[in-house]
Design a protein around this motif. Structure first.
Motif, mmCIF file in Angstrom:
data_model
loop_
_atom_site.group_PDB
_atom_site.id
_atom_site.type_symbol
_atom_site.label_atom_id
_atom_site.label_comp_id
_atom_site.label_asym_id
_atom_site.label_seq_id
_atom_site.Cartn_x
_atom_site.Cartn_y
_atom_site.Cartn_z
ATOM 1 N N MET A 93 0.834 -1.203 0.000
ATOM 2 C CA MET A 93 0.000 0.000 0.000
ATOM 3 C C MET A 93 0.869 1.254 0.000
ATOM 4 S SD MET A 93 -2.949 -1.178 2.718
ATOM 5 C CE MET A 93 -3.765 0.409 2.695
ATOM 6 N N ARG A 94 1.912 1.247 0.805
ATOM 7 C CA ARG A 94 2.813 2.408 0.822
ATOM 8 C C ARG A 94 3.487 2.580 -0.532
ATOM 9 N NH1 ARG A 94 4.311 0.392 6.203
ATOM 10 N NH2 ARG A 94 3.461 1.788 7.797
ATOM 11 N N THR A 95 3.819 1.467 -1.182
ATOM 12 C CA THR A 95 4.509 1.535 -2.470
ATOM 13 C C THR A 95 3.653 2.220 -3.532
ATOM 14 O OG1 THR A 95 5.728 -0.496 -1.942
ATOM 15 C CG2 THR A 95 5.630 0.157 -4.253
ATOM 16 N N ILE A 96 2.354 1.960 -3.507
ATOM 17 C CA ILE A 96 1.473 2.550 -4.518
ATOM 18 C C ILE A 96 0.913 3.901 -4.069
ATOM 19 C CG2 ILE A 96 0.841 0.294 -5.422
ATOM 20 C CD1 ILE A 96 -1.790 0.484 -3.931
ATOM 21 N N GLY A 97 1.403 4.412 -2.934
ATOM 22 C CA GLY A 97 1.029 5.754 -2.507
ATOM 23 C C GLY A 97 -0.176 5.840 -1.598
ATOM 24 N N VAL A 98 -0.649 4.718 -1.047
ATOM 25 C CA VAL A 98 -1.789 4.721 -0.125
ATOM 26 C C VAL A 98 -1.266 4.793 1.309
ATOM 27 C CG1 VAL A 98 -3.801 3.438 0.701
ATOM 28 C CG2 VAL A 98 -3.208 3.414 -1.731
ATOM 29 N N VAL A 99 -1.782 5.734 2.083
ATOM 30 C CA VAL A 99 -1.361 5.882 3.478
ATOM 31 C C VAL A 99 -2.133 4.875 4.333
ATOM 32 C CG1 VAL A 99 -1.164 7.457 5.424
ATOM 33 C CG2 VAL A 99 -0.906 8.325 3.084
ATOM 34 N N PRO A 100 -1.450 3.941 5.015
ATOM 35 C CA PRO A 100 -2.164 2.925 5.798
ATOM 36 C C PRO A 100 -3.070 3.513 6.877
ATOM 37 C CG PRO A 100 0.126 2.284 5.488
ATOM 38 C CD PRO A 100 -0.003 3.682 4.972
ATOM 39 N N ALA A 101 -2.654 4.615 7.511
ATOM 40 C CA ALA A 101 -3.492 5.217 8.550
ATOM 41 C C ALA A 101 -4.817 5.699 7.974
ATOM 42 C CB ALA A 101 -2.744 6.371 9.213
ATOM 43 N N GLU A 102 -4.801 6.220 6.763
ATOM 44 C CA GLU A 102 -6.031 6.703 6.140
ATOM 45 C C GLU A 102 -6.916 5.547 5.670
ATOM 46 O OE1 GLU A 102 -5.077 9.368 3.006
ATOM 47 O OE2 GLU A 102 -3.896 10.733 4.261
#
Length: 370
Positions: free
Chosen positions: A240-249
């Motif tokens: 998720m971080r790699t594709i630009g998605v913030v895990p907290a969000e």
């Protein structure tokens, strides 16, 4: 093969032997030297490697093993071969660290100190995690298009709807227990009617919300930790971080919002079920009709008790959800960590809920909401 590994054996006057090595002590050149070194008889006092032209780790290990078997000294090693043998010897040497003797008092103080350090470290990490969640929440407020409404609705179902059965049954039985114990104690003074006061105020103000929070912590908080922990193990969060998605969000904020919204509703439902359970017992045991029970309940239970419960409920929901997500994010290594962090999430959530409940009790008493 040119210049293969070889050795000669020289016997001294005292009966000991000197092994003089020569040639290339490399893996491609050792040949049968390994077996010949194993077959050396008699005491060996010295192994001379000054004649060795080249040596790799295999040759160094052969020399080190032979010297160790015969308790011999390696000489002529003022070159790369000598340094390599010294390195092999250092790896093979096992250092036994003596365990320090500690008295029972020192051991107890050490364990207490370690526990305090771990507790403070975990608290600081949790506060940092709360800050990340608050930041992610405000970012989503500024960018509503990134908000995952479907995830929130899905967690409504898991946190709230699927918990109705167990929360309702638990609260109903707690209401019966409160009524039964209150009636037994108040009967000694001929004041059984005050059992209604006990049921109304205790369920709306304290136990309805507190027991619901404990149940949600054990049910939903553990589920949050297990879900996110499994995602950590399978590297989904890294993806998720790699594709630009913030895990907290994407993972934390929807769960926190669902718990914050559903906790007050579950608290009202639990309080009603506890009151129904207590009312049924009062009807059967104390012969107090339902109409009288409801009328008396309205007279003796102030609205402040209801509002106190409603103030505490969303705070408890946020703490439970963030504790579960925090422990899930701490999972590292293997699947065993998922179980450990899930247990830690439940313990941490229940502990924080009880601490906050005690704080709220003192606070509302100080401002006059008795």
């Amino acid at each position: 093969m040119a210049n293969p590994a070889d050795f000669s054996q020289e016997e001294l006057s005292d009966g000991s032997n000197i092994l003089r090595l020569s040639g290339n002590f490399a893996i491609a050149s050792v040949g049968d030297v390994d077996n010949r070194l194993r077959d050396v008889k008699g005491p060996v006092s010295e192994i001379d490697i000054s004649g060795v032209v080249r040596m790799d780790t295999v040759g160094a290990w052969l020399v080190h093993r032979t010297a160790k078997e015969h308790n011999a000294q390696v000489t002529g090693g003022a070159n790369d071969a000598g340094r390599l043998i010294d390195a092999i010897s250092g790896v093979d040497r096992s250092e036994v660290i003596p365990k320090p003797h500690m008295s029972p008092l020192n051991r107890f103080l050490t364990e207490v100190g370690s526990g305090v350090v771990v507790g403070i470290t975990t608290l600081l990490q949790f506060l940092g995690f709360v800050g990340q969640v608050v930041k992610a929440f405000f970012i989503l407020m500024m960018n509503p298009g990134r908000f995952r409404w479907h995830a929130v609705v899905q967690h409504f179902d898991m946190v709230g709807i699927r918990a109705l059965g167990i929360v309702g049954l638990m609260s109903f039985l707690i209401g019966i227990v409160i009524a039964q114990q209150g009636a037994v104690q108040l009967r000694q003074f001929g004041a059984e009617v005050f059992t209604i006061n006990l049921i109304g105020r205790l369920t709306l103000r304290e136990l309805g919300i507190l027991m619901t929070a404990i149940m949600v912590a054990g049910r939903s908080g553990s589920a949050f930790a297990a879900q996110i922990g499994t995602m950590k193990i399978t590297e989904e969060i890294d993806a998720m971080r790699t594709i630009g998605v913030v895990p907290a969000e994407a993972l934390v904020v929807p769960r926190v919002i669902a718990a914050v919204i559903m906790m007050p509703l579950l608290g009202i439902y639990a309080s009603l079920m506890a009151i129904i359970g207590g009312g049924i017992l009062c009807w059967i045991v104390l012969d107090i009709p339902p109409a009288t029970f409801v009328q008396r309940l309205r007279e003796v239970t102030p609205m402040t008790d209801f509002w106190i419960g409603m103030i505490k409920a969303p705070v408890f929901g946020a703490i439970i959800a963030m504790a579960g997500c925090f422990q899930g994010m701490q999972v590292k290594g293997n699947a065993e960590q998922v179980g450990l962090k899930t247990t830690a999430a439940v313990v941490q959530a229940i502990f924080l809920v009880i601490v906050l409940d005690a704080f709220f009790a003192v606070f509302f008493s100080e401002i006059g909401w008795d």
